[in-house]
Design a protein around this motif. Structure first.
Motif, PDB file in Angstrom:
ATOM      1  N   MET A 121      43.469  88.985  43.753  1.00  0.00           N
ATOM      2  CA  MET A 121      44.523  88.044  44.129  1.00  0.00           C
ATOM      3  C   MET A 121      45.855  88.451  43.489  1.00  0.00           C
ATOM      4  O   MET A 121      46.902  88.459  44.153  1.00  0.00           O
ATOM      5  N   ALA A 122      45.813  88.808  42.200  1.00  0.00           N
ATOM      6  CA  ALA A 122      47.047  89.200  41.514  1.00  0.00           C
ATOM      7  C   ALA A 122      47.607  90.467  42.142  1.00  0.00           C
ATOM      8  O   ALA A 122      48.823  90.586  42.363  1.00  0.00           O
ATOM      9  N   ALA A 123      46.709  91.417  42.453  1.00  0.00           N
ATOM     10  CA  ALA A 123      47.169  92.674  43.047  1.00  0.00           C
ATOM     11  C   ALA A 123      47.783  92.435  44.416  1.00  0.00           C
ATOM     12  O   ALA A 123      48.845  92.983  44.746  1.00  0.00           O
ATOM     13  N   VAL A 124      47.124  91.578  45.224  1.00  0.00           N
ATOM     14  CA  VAL A 124      47.664  91.290  46.559  1.00  0.00           C
ATOM     15  C   VAL A 124      48.994  90.568  46.434  1.00  0.00           C
ATOM     16  O   VAL A 124      49.966  90.876  47.136  1.00  0.00           O
ATOM     17  N   PRO A 136      66.621  88.555  38.342  1.00  0.00           N
ATOM     18  CA  PRO A 136      65.254  88.108  38.121  1.00  0.00           C
ATOM     19  C   PRO A 136      64.311  89.266  38.434  1.00  0.00           C
ATOM     20  O   PRO A 136      64.228  89.701  39.575  1.00  0.00           O
ATOM     21  N   ARG A 137      63.676  89.777  37.387  1.00  0.00           N
ATOM     22  CA  ARG A 137      62.844  90.959  37.572  1.00  0.00           C
ATOM     23  C   ARG A 137      61.655  90.614  38.466  1.00  0.00           C
ATOM     24  O   ARG A 137      61.015  89.594  38.283  1.00  0.00           O
ATOM     25  N   VAL A 138      61.375  91.470  39.420  1.00  0.00           N
ATOM     26  CA  VAL A 138      60.209  91.285  40.275  1.00  0.00           C
ATOM     27  C   VAL A 138      58.982  91.615  39.451  1.00  0.00           C
ATOM     28  O   VAL A 138      58.872  92.710  38.906  1.00  0.00           O
ATOM     29  N   ARG A 139      58.082  90.629  39.316  1.00  0.00           N
ATOM     30  CA  ARG A 139      56.892  90.884  38.500  1.00  0.00           C
ATOM     31  C   ARG A 139      55.985  91.854  39.233  1.00  0.00           C
ATOM     32  O   ARG A 139      55.741  91.720  40.425  1.00  0.00           O
ATOM     33  N   SER A 140      55.501  92.825  38.487  1.00  0.00           N
ATOM     34  CA  SER A 140      54.576  93.782  39.087  1.00  0.00           C
ATOM     35  C   SER A 140      53.155  93.338  38.758  1.00  0.00           C
ATOM     36  O   SER A 140      52.941  92.390  38.008  1.00  0.00           O
ATOM     37  N   PHE A 141      52.195  94.042  39.348  1.00  0.00           N
ATOM     38  CA  PHE A 141      50.796  93.730  39.088  1.00  0.00           C
ATOM     39  C   PHE A 141      50.488  93.904  37.606  1.00  0.00           C
ATOM     40  O   PHE A 141      49.820  93.076  36.985  1.00  0.00           O
ATOM     41  N   VAL A 142      51.042  94.977  37.016  1.00  0.00           N
ATOM     42  CA  VAL A 142      50.788  95.245  35.594  1.00  0.00           C
ATOM     43  C   VAL A 142      51.337  94.096  34.751  1.00  0.00           C
ATOM     44  O   VAL A 142      50.736  93.691  33.758  1.00  0.00           O
ATOM     45  N   GLU A 153      51.262  91.106  35.440  1.00  0.00           N
ATOM     46  CA  GLU A 153      50.366  89.943  35.518  1.00  0.00           C
ATOM     47  C   GLU A 153      49.185  90.071  34.562  1.00  0.00           C
ATOM     48  O   GLU A 153      48.535  89.082  34.243  1.00  0.00           O
ATOM     49  N   LEU A 154      48.911  91.324  34.157  1.00  0.00           N
ATOM     50  CA  LEU A 154      47.650  91.565  33.440  1.00  0.00           C
ATOM     51  C   LEU A 154      47.503  90.804  32.120  1.00  0.00           C
ATOM     52  O   LEU A 154      46.424  90.271  31.852  1.00  0.00           O
ATOM     53  N   PRO A 155      48.559  90.725  31.269  1.00  0.00           N
ATOM     54  CA  PRO A 155      48.358  90.000  30.003  1.00  0.00           C
ATOM     55  C   PRO A 155      47.912  88.558  30.214  1.00  0.00           C
ATOM     56  O   PRO A 155      46.942  88.103  29.585  1.00  0.00           O
ATOM     57  N   LEU A 156      48.597  87.845  31.118  1.00  0.00           N
ATOM     58  CA  LEU A 156      48.230  86.451  31.374  1.00  0.00           C
ATOM     59  C   LEU A 156      46.811  86.366  31.922  1.00  0.00           C
ATOM     60  O   LEU A 156      46.020  85.504  31.535  1.00  0.00           O
ATOM     61  N   LEU A 157      46.494  87.317  32.818  1.00  0.00           N
ATOM     62  CA  LEU A 157      45.160  87.350  33.415  1.00  0.00           C
ATOM     63  C   LEU A 157      44.092  87.489  32.343  1.00  0.00           C
ATOM     64  O   LEU A 157      43.100  86.747  32.315  1.00  0.00           O
ATOM     65  N   ALA A 158      44.340  88.438  31.409  1.00  0.00           N
ATOM     66  CA  ALA A 158      43.376  88.657  30.326  1.00  0.00           C
ATOM     67  C   ALA A 158      43.242  87.401  29.481  1.00  0.00           C
ATOM     68  O   ALA A 158      42.131  87.013  29.086  1.00  0.00           O
ATOM     69  N   PHE A 159      44.377  86.754  29.232  1.00  0.00           N
ATOM     70  CA  PHE A 159      44.350  85.541  28.418  1.00  0.00           C
ATOM     71  C   PHE A 159      43.523  84.450  29.095  1.00  0.00           C
ATOM     72  O   PHE A 159      42.675  83.811  28.463  1.00  0.00           O
TER      73      PHE A 159
END
Lengths: 344, 296
Positions: A196-199, A19-25, A27-33
């Protein structure tokens, strides 16, 4: 809890799909959406000032609740005293604007820094307490600061409160139309969601979650528990104080009882996070999208006939969420999704 | 000198009020390990119960206690069974649930009464008692007396009756008590009921002293938390002496500093005690850290 037998069943030499550890990057597509969808809401309700007002309040509370979620959700430190940092931001901006004639934009950074420093200072002793005791102590802190705010009326305006003169303009953060406020609050929400996503995806985030799960184990694993909590609280308080600045310029009239309100600020932002999903990135936004418009409608529909009916409904939601929806909307949704994908 | 005696008397009487309100809160905390944020609302309901009894049955608030007490016992037992029993071992969810309960009770009363302020009359309101140079209204003396009697009676009940011993056994170790054949769930329900009934009793006795408002519970719950933390979590005796100390502090700070600052002084003291000696004056050390975890 991951499934204990999946790793056992995997053949030893084939590359296992970890299970790949999600990075901050990541998270960005969902965040933008998500942010685009919120912006879509603003555009959809163009010209409807009631809806724009509701959206502005919703985004503000979503942002405040996201800020709370950093220490309250990730770190598990259920502060009910975030209204103190909120009020700090509002008063710093008010004094800078009224006394020095400075733009509220310039107040954002000082407000964030002062609130973070204050939060870390008062939290340092209080963090010895756990669970409900921490919550009670933060409530008591609200009472202390409220009493002091009423006493030092030269700063806060005392019981009469402060009002900001209406001088429209971007540099004053004062606008004629409600839509601009909705956009302003959405920008603030974007900032809190990014933080929040970055933290969440940083070392600090994992440390906060370890502290949340079990402080003793976290300590034993070499995490500096106090430092982790302090940094989490500092970030959370800084963002909350920025929210105070935006709130001040939005309503332009503030008095201590409303800024330090236990129900309207301190508890409500925790409640929104609880309903949406504690510790999740988008939970507070979901909770705010549900709670704030609901409360606004109830107040508009029933407020005249039955004062307080909006709070009765909120109370019921709070009790039922605590009983049946402990992970909130986002947490329950994620679980459901994982179960469907896992096939059992 | 008379001035100081006066302030001390005012502080003691105020302390009696706080002690009476806090005893039930501390019983609930000590036995069930639930921090009941809605305890102030139970007091508020007791006040409105006394008011209702006066309107409909023309009862004196002091007589109304015989109706209001059992009614709140039933409400407390119901609340425990329906809302809090499923939340055992989830301290934060209990906080949210009791906070939600607080909002429901407060605003239901607000919606029903439309926010009109009511007050209750008693046949005893006009009388006063003199202690040396000072005169004190009888209702206030009665509150302090009631707080003392309740503390002694509850202490005796917990110490000497079979049922009280069962309650203490559950408070000490719920699993061992369960193995000894104690019905733990029933003990919890009864304890929560007793706690609520004591709050109702306090409400009745306080109703001649205050003008009622739905928000009045909040005025009691914050000092009550201070009392409980100061006196010691889970200790009945602690709630009594803690109440007196908080009352005296508030009166002294109000007179010698500034009435506007007495709240700040009180809660500052509260935070300091919470941090320096979290177990309070009469409490068990470490309760604030381990006490709320589910006993395994």
């Amino acid at each position: 809890m991951s499934n204990p037998d999946t790793s056992f069943r995997a053949p030893p030499d084939t590359p296992v799909a970890m299970p790949r550890v999600r990075s901050f990057v990541g998270e960005l597509p969902l965040l933008a959406f998500v942010l685009a969808a919120c912006a879509g809401l603003i555009v959809f309700f163009t010209g409807n000032s009631f809806a724009q007002n509701l959206l502005a309040t919703t985004f503000l509370f979503a942002a405040l609740s996201t800020s709370w979620n950093i220490i309250g959700g990730l770190g598990g430190q259920f502060s009910l005293g975030h209204s103190v940092f909120f009020a700090f931001g509002a008063y710093i901006a008010a004094r800078m604007h009224l006394d020095l004639g400075l733009s509220p934009w310039l107040a954002l950074l000082p407000a964030a820094l002062v609130a973070a420093a204050f939060a870390m200072l008062v939290s340092w002793p209080v963090f010895r307490l756990r669970g409900p005791f921490f919550a009670i102590a933060t409530m008591a802190m609200t009472e202390v600061v409220l009493a002091l705010a009423m006493y030092f009326s030269s700063i806060t305006g005392g019981a009469q409160g402060l009002s900001i003169p209406f001088k429209a303009g971007l540099h004053n953060m004062i606008f004629r139309d409600r839509m601009s406020y909705a956009i302003l609050m959405l920008c603030f929400l974007a900032v809190t969601l990014i933080v929040m996503a970055a933290v969440t995806r940083s070392r600090l985030g994992y440390q906060l979650r370890a502290v949340h799960d079990n402080e003793d184990t976290a300590e034993a694993a070499g995490i500096d528990v106090l430092r982790t909590k302090l940094v989490g609280m500092g970030i959370s308080a800084a963002l909350t104080a920025m929210g105070g600045v935006f709130f001040l310029m939005y309503v332009r009239v503030v008095d201590p009882p409303s800024l330090f309100s236990l129900f309207d600020i301190g508890v409500k932002i925790a409640l929104i996070a609880l309903i949406g999903g504690i510790g999740t990135i988008y939970g507070p936004l979901l909770g705010a999208l549900l709670v704030v418009p609901l409360e606004g409608m109830l107040r508009a529909e029933l407020g005249g006939m039955m004062p307080g009916s909006n709070l009765i409904v909120l109370g019921f939601i709070l009790v039922l969420t605590a009983m049946y929806l402990r992970k909130g909307i986002a947490g329950t949704g994620t679980d459901l999704f994982a179960r469907i994908r896992g096939g059992r | 000198m008379t001035e100081l005696v006066n302030i001390l008397a005012v502080g003691l009487l105020l302390g009696g009020i706080y002690a009476l309100v806090s005893v039930g809160l501390n019983l609930i905390f000590g036995v069930i390990r639930i921090v009941n944020f809605a305890q102030g609302e139970f007091v508020m309901l007791g006040m409105y119960g006394a008011f209702a009894a006066q309107i409909t049955l023309r009862l004196d608030p002091y007589v109304a206690t015989v109706l209001v007490g059992p009614a709140l016992f039933a409400l407390g037992a119901f609340v425990y069974w329906v809302i809090l029993r499923p939340l055992q071992g989830q301290p934060m969810m209990q906080v949210f649930a009791t906070f939600g309960l607080l909002m429901i009770l407060e605003n239901t009363v607000l919606a029903l009464t439309g926010g009109t302020a009511y007050s209750v009359n008693s046949g005893l309101t006009g009388y006063s008692v003199s202690f040396g140079p000072i005169q004190i209204g009888l209702p206030r003396v009665l509150v302090l007396t009631a707080a003392t009697v309740v503390t002694l009676a509850l202490g005796w009940y917990l110490k000497s009756t079979m049922h009280g011993k069962a309650i203490r056994a559950v408070a000490q170790d719920r699993n061992a008590a369960r193995l000894m054949g104690v019905d733990v769930e029933r003990i919890y329900m009864v304890s929560f009921g007793i706690g609520a009934a004591l709050a109702g009793l306090a409400g009745c006795l306080l109703s001649p002293l205050y003008t009622m408002s739905p928000q009045i519970g909040m005025n009691f719950i914050m000092p009550a938390f201070a009392v409980v933390v100061l006196g010691g979590l889970g200790s009945v005796k602690g709630a009594y002496f803690g109440g007196l100390i908080v009352g005296l502090t508030e009166a002294l700070a109000g007179f010698y500093l500034d009435p506007a600052l007495k709240q700040a002084v009180l809660f500052l003291m509260f935070i300091i005690v919470l941090v320096v000696r979290p177990s309070g004056l009469f409490g068990t050390a470490g309760a604030e850290e381990v006490g709320l975890r589910e006993q395994s």
